[in-house]
Design a protein around this motif. Structure first.
Motif, PDB file in Angstrom:
ATOM      1  N   PHE A  69      36.104  -2.526 -51.990  1.00 11.80           N
ATOM      2  CA  PHE A  69      35.439  -3.651 -52.638  1.00 11.80           C
ATOM      3  C   PHE A  69      34.853  -3.313 -54.002  1.00 11.80           C
ATOM      4  CE2 PHE A  69      35.075  -4.331 -47.985  1.00 11.80           C
ATOM      5  CZ  PHE A  69      35.917  -5.426 -47.892  1.00 11.80           C
ATOM      6  N   ASP A  70      34.497  -2.076 -54.240  1.00 10.48           N
ATOM      7  CA  ASP A  70      33.934  -1.672 -55.533  1.00 10.48           C
ATOM      8  C   ASP A  70      34.971  -1.672 -56.647  1.00 10.48           C
ATOM      9  OD1 ASP A  70      31.422  -1.309 -54.425  1.00 10.48           O
ATOM     10  OD2 ASP A  70      31.748   0.831 -54.061  1.00 10.48           O
ATOM     11  N   GLN A  71      36.249  -1.682 -56.320  1.00 14.19           N
ATOM     12  CA  GLN A  71      37.307  -1.570 -57.326  1.00 14.19           C
ATOM     13  C   GLN A  71      37.983  -2.893 -57.690  1.00 14.19           C
ATOM     14  OE1 GLN A  71      38.035   1.197 -59.133  1.00 14.19           O
ATOM     15  NE2 GLN A  71      36.168   1.923 -58.127  1.00 14.19           N
ATOM     16  N   TYR A  72      37.607  -3.980 -57.061  1.00 15.02           N
ATOM     17  CA  TYR A  72      38.277  -5.260 -57.312  1.00 15.02           C
ATOM     18  C   TYR A  72      38.296  -5.631 -58.796  1.00 15.02           C
ATOM     19  CZ  TYR A  72      39.303  -7.028 -52.618  1.00 15.02           C
ATOM     20  OH  TYR A  72      39.846  -7.234 -51.373  1.00 15.02           O
ATOM     21  N   ASN A  73      37.195  -5.391 -59.488  1.00 14.58           N
ATOM     22  CA  ASN A  73      37.126  -5.783 -60.894  1.00 14.58           C
ATOM     23  C   ASN A  73      38.180  -5.071 -61.746  1.00 14.58           C
ATOM     24  OD1 ASN A  73      35.883  -7.409 -62.899  1.00 14.58           O
ATOM     25  ND2 ASN A  73      34.964  -5.563 -63.740  1.00 14.58           N
ATOM     26  N   ALA A  74      38.651  -3.910 -61.306  1.00 16.50           N
ATOM     27  CA  ALA A  74      39.638  -3.142 -62.061  1.00 16.50           C
ATOM     28  C   ALA A  74      41.043  -3.737 -61.973  1.00 16.50           C
ATOM     29  CB  ALA A  74      39.664  -1.688 -61.579  1.00 16.50           C
ATOM     30  N   TRP A  75      41.336  -4.501 -60.921  1.00 11.54           N
ATOM     31  CA  TRP A  75      42.716  -4.978 -60.768  1.00 11.54           C
ATOM     32  C   TRP A  75      42.855  -6.445 -60.360  1.00 11.54           C
ATOM     33  CZ3 TRP A  75      44.004  -6.927 -56.058  1.00 11.54           C
ATOM     34  CH2 TRP A  75      43.229  -6.536 -54.979  1.00 11.54           C
ATOM     35  N   SER A  76      41.853  -7.036 -59.735  1.00 10.45           N
ATOM     36  CA  SER A  76      41.990  -8.395 -59.210  1.00 10.45           C
ATOM     37  C   SER A  76      41.776  -9.452 -60.297  1.00 10.45           C
ATOM     38  CB  SER A  76      40.981  -8.641 -58.090  1.00 10.45           C
ATOM     39  OG  SER A  76      41.005 -10.016 -57.719  1.00 10.45           O
ATOM     40  N   PRO A  77      42.719 -10.398 -60.411  1.00 13.78           N
ATOM     41  CA  PRO A  77      42.545 -11.467 -61.394  1.00 13.78           C
ATOM     42  C   PRO A  77      41.611 -12.581 -60.924  1.00 13.78           C
ATOM     43  CG  PRO A  77      44.618 -11.757 -60.245  1.00 13.78           C
ATOM     44  CD  PRO A  77      44.018 -10.468 -59.738  1.00 13.78           C
ATOM     45  N   THR A  78      41.248 -12.592 -59.647  1.00 16.47           N
ATOM     46  CA  THR A  78      40.474 -13.719 -59.114  1.00 16.47           C
ATOM     47  C   THR A  78      39.179 -13.336 -58.411  1.00 16.47           C
ATOM     48  OG1 THR A  78      41.806 -13.664 -57.092  1.00 16.47           O
ATOM     49  CG2 THR A  78      42.514 -15.193 -58.814  1.00 16.47           C
ATOM     50  N   ILE A  79      39.211 -12.327 -57.572  1.00 19.53           N
ATOM     51  CA  ILE A  79      37.993 -11.871 -56.894  1.00 19.53           C
ATOM     52  C   ILE A  79      37.474 -10.699 -57.713  1.00 19.53           C
ATOM     53  CG2 ILE A  79      36.965 -10.979 -54.773  1.00 19.53           C
ATOM     54  CD1 ILE A  79      39.344 -12.245 -53.251  1.00 19.53           C
ATOM     55  N   LYS A  80      36.375 -10.920 -58.412  1.00 15.02           N
ATOM     56  CA  LYS A  80      35.921  -9.949 -59.400  1.00 15.02           C
ATOM     57  C   LYS A  80      34.866  -8.976 -58.906  1.00 15.02           C
ATOM     58  CE  LYS A  80      38.425 -10.843 -62.928  1.00 15.02           C
ATOM     59  NZ  LYS A  80      39.373  -9.812 -63.321  1.00 15.02           N
ATOM     60  N   GLN A  81      34.029  -9.406 -57.950  1.00 18.96           N
ATOM     61  CA  GLN A  81      32.942  -8.517 -57.553  1.00 18.96           C
ATOM     62  C   GLN A  81      32.394  -8.884 -56.186  1.00 18.96           C
ATOM     63  OE1 GLN A  81      29.569  -8.664 -60.191  1.00 18.96           O
ATOM     64  NE2 GLN A  81      28.565  -6.931 -59.223  1.00 18.96           N
ATOM     65  N   PHE A  82      32.148  -7.861 -55.397  1.00 16.55           N
ATOM     66  CA  PHE A  82      31.377  -7.975 -54.165  1.00 16.55           C
ATOM     67  C   PHE A  82      30.032  -7.342 -54.487  1.00 16.55           C
ATOM     68  CE2 PHE A  82      35.638  -8.344 -52.613  1.00 16.55           C
ATOM     69  CZ  PHE A  82      35.554  -9.153 -51.497  1.00 16.55           C
ATOM     70  N   PHE A  83      28.949  -8.062 -54.282  1.00 17.05           N
ATOM     71  CA  PHE A  83      27.629  -7.567 -54.644  1.00 17.05           C
ATOM     72  C   PHE A  83      27.066  -6.584 -53.623  1.00 17.05           C
ATOM     73  CE2 PHE A  83      28.316 -11.144 -57.297  1.00 17.05           C
ATOM     74  CZ  PHE A  83      27.568 -10.952 -58.447  1.00 17.05           C
ATOM     75  N   SER A  84      27.653  -6.590 -52.426  1.00 10.81           N
ATOM     76  CA  SER A  84      27.296  -5.613 -51.403  1.00 10.81           C
ATOM     77  C   SER A  84      28.501  -5.457 -50.479  1.00 10.81           C
ATOM     78  CB  SER A  84      26.061  -6.061 -50.612  1.00 10.81           C
ATOM     79  OG  SER A  84      26.314  -7.284 -49.946  1.00 10.81           O
ATOM     80  N   ALA A  85      28.518  -4.378 -49.734  1.00 18.15           N
ATOM     81  CA  ALA A  85      29.635  -4.125 -48.822  1.00 18.15           C
ATOM     82  C   ALA A  85      29.638  -5.168 -47.706  1.00 18.15           C
ATOM     83  CB  ALA A  85      29.535  -2.723 -48.245  1.00 18.15           C
ATOM     84  N   PRO A  86      30.754  -5.865 -47.537  1.00 11.98           N
ATOM     85  CA  PRO A  86      30.825  -6.865 -46.460  1.00 11.98           C
ATOM     86  C   PRO A  86      30.680  -6.248 -45.073  1.00 11.98           C
ATOM     87  CG  PRO A  86      32.552  -7.221 -48.074  1.00 11.98           C
ATOM     88  CD  PRO A  86      31.936  -5.896 -48.393  1.00 11.98           C
ATOM     89  N   ARG A  87      29.952  -6.984 -44.222  1.00 16.83           N
ATOM     90  CA  ARG A  87      29.775  -6.601 -42.822  1.00 16.83           C
ATOM     91  C   ARG A  87      29.868  -7.872 -41.986  1.00 16.83           C
ATOM     92  NH1 ARG A  87      27.292  -2.580 -45.307  1.00 16.83           N
ATOM     93  NH2 ARG A  87      26.760  -0.602 -44.340  1.00 16.83           N
ATOM     94  N   VAL A  88      30.509  -7.766 -40.847  1.00 21.30           N
ATOM     95  CA  VAL A  88      30.673  -8.924 -39.963  1.00 21.30           C
ATOM     96  C   VAL A  88      29.303  -9.482 -39.575  1.00 21.30           C
ATOM     97  CG1 VAL A  88      31.495  -9.692 -37.705  1.00 21.30           C
ATOM     98  CG2 VAL A  88      32.897  -8.147 -39.073  1.00 21.30           C
ATOM     99  N   GLY A  89      29.189 -10.803 -39.676  1.00 23.02           N
ATOM    100  CA  GLY A  89      27.952 -11.478 -39.314  1.00 23.02           C
ATOM    101  C   GLY A  89      26.915 -11.518 -40.421  1.00 23.02           C
ATOM    102  N   GLN A  90      27.228 -10.910 -41.563  1.00 22.80           N
ATOM    103  CA  GLN A  90      26.293 -10.900 -42.685  1.00 22.80           C
ATOM    104  C   GLN A  90      26.921 -11.563 -43.903  1.00 22.80           C
ATOM    105  OE1 GLN A  90      24.824  -6.933 -43.383  1.00 22.80           O
ATOM    106  NE2 GLN A  90      24.040  -6.728 -41.314  1.00 22.80           N
ATOM    107  N   ARG A  91      26.060 -11.926 -44.820  1.00 23.54           N
ATOM    108  CA  ARG A  91      26.509 -12.522 -46.075  1.00 23.54           C
ATOM    109  C   ARG A  91      26.605 -11.447 -47.153  1.00 23.54           C
ATOM    110  NH1 ARG A  91      26.786 -17.887 -45.926  1.00 23.54           N
ATOM    111  NH2 ARG A  91      25.753 -18.934 -44.190  1.00 23.54           N
ATOM    112  N   SER A  92      27.535 -11.657 -48.065  1.00 23.27           N
ATOM    113  CA  SER A  92      27.681 -10.789 -49.234  1.00 23.27           C
ATOM    114  C   SER A  92      28.112 -11.667 -50.389  1.00 23.27           C
ATOM    115  CB  SER A  92      28.739  -9.711 -48.982  1.00 23.27           C
ATOM    116  OG  SER A  92      28.963  -8.966 -50.151  1.00 23.27           O
TER     117      SER A  92
END
Length: 148
Positions: free
Chosen positions: A25-48
């Motif tokens: 998730f920390d590398q999305y900004n380097a290659w993804s044209p649409t999903i640019k950033q996760f502000f925290s590591a996703p975990r089931v049952g939690q928001r990010s």
């Protein structure tokens, strides 16, 4: 009203390699044209918080709840625009092993809520095209990483 879009691509790499890029998730900004950033590591049952930028379309930061993170299989979250029931989206990535060096990536989203009718042009246009762009970029990222 409801809507659904889904795009599939075959990646010439192992399912483990595809999962490694999809969940880095920390590398999305380097290659993804649409999903640019996760502000925290996703975990089931939690928001990010997640920053989305559609090429030739809107940008937004959403705060979805992660519903499923099953290694080598599924990454799924659900987000809402303002309040639940107005415009909701359940986004998913699924991986299927085709061979030891071929993986099928399926990306899709189920949309529901009273505003879906008004956003259908965006859903089937800009958003759908963004899914295709993401899949192609992920394929390129994984395949290039495997060459190194």
């Amino acid at each position: 009203m409801k809507a659904h879009i889904e795009h599939t691509i075959t990646v010439n790499a192992s399912i483990e390699s595809v999962w490694a890029v999809l969940t880095d998730f920390d590398q999305y900004n380097a290659w993804s044209p649409t999903i640019k950033q996760f502000f925290s590591a996703p975990r089931v049952g939690q928001r990010s918080k997640v920053r989305l930028e559609q090429p030739d379309g809107p940008s937004m930061t959403m705060n979805p709840i992660f519903l499923d993170i099953t290694p080598l299989k599924v990454l799924r979250w659900k987000g809402s625009l303002f309040v639940s029931g107005l415009f909701d989206g359940e986004h998913y990535f699924m991986l299927e092993k085709k061979t030891d060096q071929e993986t099928v990536l399926i990306q899709g989203e189920y949309f529901s809520g009273v505003l879906v009718y008004f956003f259908r042009k965006m859903i089937y246009g800009v958003t759908s095209n963004g899914f295709k762009s993401f899949n192609e970029a992920l394929k390129k990222q994984v395949e290039n990483r495997n060459i190194l």
